[in-house]
Design a protein around this motif. Structure first.
Motif, PDB file in Angstrom:
ATOM      1  N   LEU A   1       0.764  -1.229   0.348  1.00  0.00           N
ATOM      2  CA  LEU A   1       0.055   0.037  -0.553  1.00  0.00           C
ATOM      3  C   LEU A   1       0.742   1.325   0.131  1.00  0.00           C
ATOM      4  O   LEU A   1       0.392   2.183  -0.192  1.00  0.00           O
ATOM      5  CB  LEU A   1      -0.746   0.433   1.201  1.00  0.00           C
ATOM      6  CG  LEU A   1      -1.796  -1.350   1.748  1.00  0.00           C
ATOM      7  CD1 LEU A   1      -2.482  -1.473   2.615  1.00  0.00           C
ATOM      8  CD2 LEU A   1      -2.860  -0.766   0.763  1.00  0.00           C
TER       9      LEU A   1
ATOM     10  N   HIS B   1       0.400   3.951  -3.323  1.00  0.00           N
ATOM     11  CA  HIS B   1      -0.588   4.250  -3.450  1.00  0.00           C
ATOM     12  C   HIS B   1      -1.003   5.058  -2.301  1.00  0.00           C
ATOM     13  O   HIS B   1      -0.225   6.164  -2.120  1.00  0.00           O
ATOM     14  CB  HIS B   1      -2.048   3.732  -2.208  1.00  0.00           C
ATOM     15  CG  HIS B   1      -3.592   3.932  -2.264  1.00  0.00           C
ATOM     16  ND1 HIS B   1      -3.950   5.346  -2.610  1.00  0.00           N
ATOM     17  CD2 HIS B   1      -4.469   3.123  -3.800  1.00  0.00           C
ATOM     18  CE1 HIS B   1      -4.882   5.045  -3.154  1.00  0.00           C
ATOM     19  NE2 HIS B   1      -5.104   4.153  -3.891  1.00  0.00           N
TER      20      HIS B   1
ATOM     21  N   PHE C   1     -10.197  -0.491  -0.478  1.00  0.00           N
ATOM     22  CA  PHE C   1      -8.597  -1.448  -0.833  1.00  0.00           C
ATOM     23  C   PHE C   1      -9.020  -3.046  -1.279  1.00  0.00           C
ATOM     24  O   PHE C   1      -7.724  -3.342  -1.996  1.00  0.00           O
ATOM     25  CB  PHE C   1      -8.216  -1.081   0.415  1.00  0.00           C
ATOM     26  CG  PHE C   1      -6.724   0.573   0.710  1.00  0.00           C
ATOM     27  CD1 PHE C   1      -5.926   0.571  -0.018  1.00  0.00           C
ATOM     28  CD2 PHE C   1      -8.042   1.085   1.232  1.00  0.00           C
ATOM     29  CE1 PHE C   1      -5.807   2.202  -0.068  1.00  0.00           C
ATOM     30  CE2 PHE C   1      -7.264   2.740   1.018  1.00  0.00           C
ATOM     31  CZ  PHE C   1      -6.342   2.772   0.498  1.00  0.00           C
TER      32      PHE C   1
END
Length: 667
Positions: free
Chosen positions: A73, A76, A369
């Motif tokens: 992640l 992102h 997500f």
């Protein structure tokens, strides 16, 4: 005469059939028997090496599900540049790491997470990925504490089931990798559950358990409300109850003393009344978060400034933090008193939202997500965990007063406010324990074939699953059960990262997923700005005109269109947009220089000078308007006009270098 002797008795032969009662004996309740009052609880059953190996394996599985997410992640936009509460805590932690531990203002947010993060930054540097990895280890340590607590409260089989469920629980997996306080708050509550289970009647252990509860409250303020109910379990022994409350108070006391030193009577933070008003006001009928109309944006910085400014506006004086908290608390209670039916209805909605399977996200929405990382969506969610917990409560709720009390106390502490999925995360430790009890009970009932009880268990599970998975958004006004807004937030983040193409696609995807978002001005306006940055006139016209329809008095979209047209070499279209803008609102100062530029680009110099003169009339103190007039006249060789404009500039700003140079040198 004696008769014949009686016949010898026949020997008894054993019946080959086993002696079985008409019904199998009930399964013993999971867990050790309760300790007698006044003594320590009995030690939990010892684990074999093989069992400890299984514990290590399950903890390793939990770690391998969480740790890679930190780096998956990281690129992102929501993590590369933090948003919302995460950005606020990161900024605060950097100040702590620089040495400003106490700060100079009353706390608006709970302080312990910022202090822990700041201490980590101080030692390892402000490396967010490493800090999130450390949080993962803290979350897994919390799972181990839950295992140990479950072993004490309900036995080894339940402990293993709780650890297994916790390792694969999607809300915990996701929370542990977020740069937010809720994951640590869950871990603190798991350690508190262990401390309370191990404390028995020992005052020092109860003191320590209370201190852990106090620390949990410094991570999430509503958890401060858990200490009194836990002390109530020892109501018949006031000294033990007092020890637990004293432990919580000693943990909170340094923050209170710090606030008193700074000159205000605030227990920990002054956000309670504000949070209460967000959930109980005339603009909130859904039970979810809805920004108040007087706020500029839905983020913590805007909330703090907005609520302070609105309270001071209504009272007509500057306020201390405690006065702001007291004002909004009073406004909340006044609204509740005057609207009891509304309060009851919205509270019922909040209860249904807290118990529903849908996870209501904010900036970090697990549903969004889970689309990007499919295996995340396949982990265990509330749709299964909550019904299993209901079965566990039905079977063992009376035998497990401590986890049941924690569950009900956390739920009660959330009900008066608004609902986000991360706010209900502290429900998970007792939920996992009761879900594990349900699995062990169902296995025991299957082993002895207690089919009537299995049927009742299935009925409880089906009823709870129906409540938890009900599509209440179809029947009640509780907002949308989707994550379209995450795409709007993504668009905002991508614009900050200088990627207008991805931002525009995200804004349009948000509207495609939820057409009602087309009715929100900020969505259309943000999409229009992104289209302007891409120099896509058709899409800019579409979105900005729609934004103008939603808010006719906001002429900003017209100015953005005019600027785009000027960049594209379409001065006539720019002039039309600007004429419309000044007709709607003549006081729009930026419109007049742009209008002059559009007229000059079409060779109409007198109209350009007239536009600047009109702007100067409407804003006589603005130096930029005569300065623009000076530059325009100088460019076109109008010396008299330029000298008059330079003189006007110097009247407003004596010593202005450019104006003085022109009057002196003529250039």
């Amino acid at each position: 005469m004696e008769g014949p002797p009686p016949p010898a008795p026949r020997p008894l032969t054993p019946d080959p059939r086993p002696l079985t009662p008409p019904h199998p004996p009930p399964a013993p309740p999971p867990g050790p028997p309760p300790a007698a009052p006044g003594v320590l609880p009995p030690p939990p059953p010892a684990l074999s090496r093989r069992q400890w190996a299984w514990v290590a394996f399950l903890l390793f599985i939990a770690l391998t599900l969480r740790l890679p997410l930190v780096w998956i992640l990281a690129p992102h936009p929501f993590f590369a540049e933090l948003v919302g509460d995460a950005a606020s805590y990161d900024r605060w932690a950097r100040e702590v790491a620089a040495g400003d531990l106490l700060g100079s203002r009353m706390f608006f947010q709970d302080p312990l997470y910022a202090w822990l993060l700041g201490a980590f930054y101080r030692g390892a540097g402000p490396r967010l990925e490493l800090a999130r990895a450390a949080q993962v280890f803290a979350g897994v340590a919390g799972l181990f504490a839950l295992f140990l607590a479950a072993r004490r409260l309900a036995g080894v089989p339940v402990a293993f089931c709780a650890l297994l469920l916790g390792a694969f629980a999607r809300p915990l997996v996701f929370a542990d990798v977020l740069p937010l306080k809720e994951g640590l708050a869950v871990a603190a509550l798991e350690f508190a559950l262990l401390a309370l289970a191990a404390a028995g009647a020992h005052p020092l252990r109860l003191l320590g358990a209370g201190a852990i509860l106090g620390a949990a409250g410094l991570l999430r303020g509503n958890l401060l409300l858990l200490a009194p109910p836990c002390a109530a379990l020892h109501a018949r022994a006031p000294r033990r109850a007092a020890a637990l409350l004293l432990g919580a108070a000693l943990c909170v006391l340094p923050v209170t003393l710090r606030n008193l030193y700074l000159g205000d009577r605030v227990l920990t933070t002054y956000g309670f009344g504000i949070a209460l008003y967000v959930g109980n006001n005339p603009e909130n009928d859904s039970g979810r978060y809805r920004p108040l109309s007087f706020l500029d944006a839905a983020n913590v910085d805007s909330e703090e400034a907005g609520f302070r400014g609105e309270a001071e506006r209504r009272l007509g004086r500057s306020l201390r933090a405690s006065e702001i908290e007291r004002f909004w608390r009073g406004e909340s209670f006044r609204f509740i008193r005057e609207n009891p039916a509304t309060f009851a209805r919205v509270t019922a909605k909040r209860l249904l939202l807290l118990l529903n399977a849908y996870e209501i996200g904010d900036e970090y929405d697990v549903n969004y997500f889970a689309e990007l990382i499919p295996w995340l969506g396949r982990l265990l969610g509330p749709s299964l965990l909550f019904p299993l917990a209901a079965v566990g409560i039905a079977h063992a709720g009376r035998r497990q007063p401590l986890p049941l009390l924690l569950l009900l106390a956390v739920l009660a502490s959330l009900l008066p406010f608004h609902v986000f999925d991360r706010y209900r995360l502290p429900l998970l430790p007792p939920v996992l324990l009761f879900a594990a009890i349900a699995l062990v009970e169902i296995r025991a009932l299957l082993a002895v074939r207690r089919f009537p009880e299995l049927a009742r268990t299935a009925a409880v599970f089906a009823l709870a699953a129906g409540v938890v998975n009900a599509p209440i958004e179809r029947w009640l006004s509780v907002g949308y059960f989707d994550h379209a807004y995450s795409y709007y937030n993504l668009g905002i983040a991508q614009r900050r990262h200088g990627d207008p193409a991805t931002a525009l696609a995200a804004f349009e995807e948000a509207v495609r997923r939820r057409p009602a978002l087309a009715g929100e001005w900020k969505v259309s306006y943000a999409a229009g700005i992104s289209a302007c940055e891409l120099k896509d006139a058709a899409r800019a016209e579409l979105h900005l005109r729609h934004a103008l329809d939603l808010k006719p008095r906001e002429v900003g979209p017209l100015l953005d269109l005019a600027f785009l047209y000027l960049e594209l070499g379409r001065p006539a279209d720019a002039e039309a947009a600007l004429r419309e803008a000044v007709a709607r609102d003549p006081a729009q100062r930026p419109a007049w220089p742009l209008l002059a530029r559009a007229c000059a680009a079409q060779g109409r110099l007198p109209d350009a000078l007239a536009a600047l003169a009109r702007g100067a009339e409407l804003a006589p103190g603005d130096v930029d308007l005569p300065l623009a007039r000076l530059r325009l006249a100088r460019t076109h060789g109008l010396d008299a006009e330029a000298r008059a404009a330079a003189a006007a500039v110097l009247r407003l700003q004596p010593g202005h270098v450019e104006a003085a140079s022109y009057l002196r040198d003529g250039r």
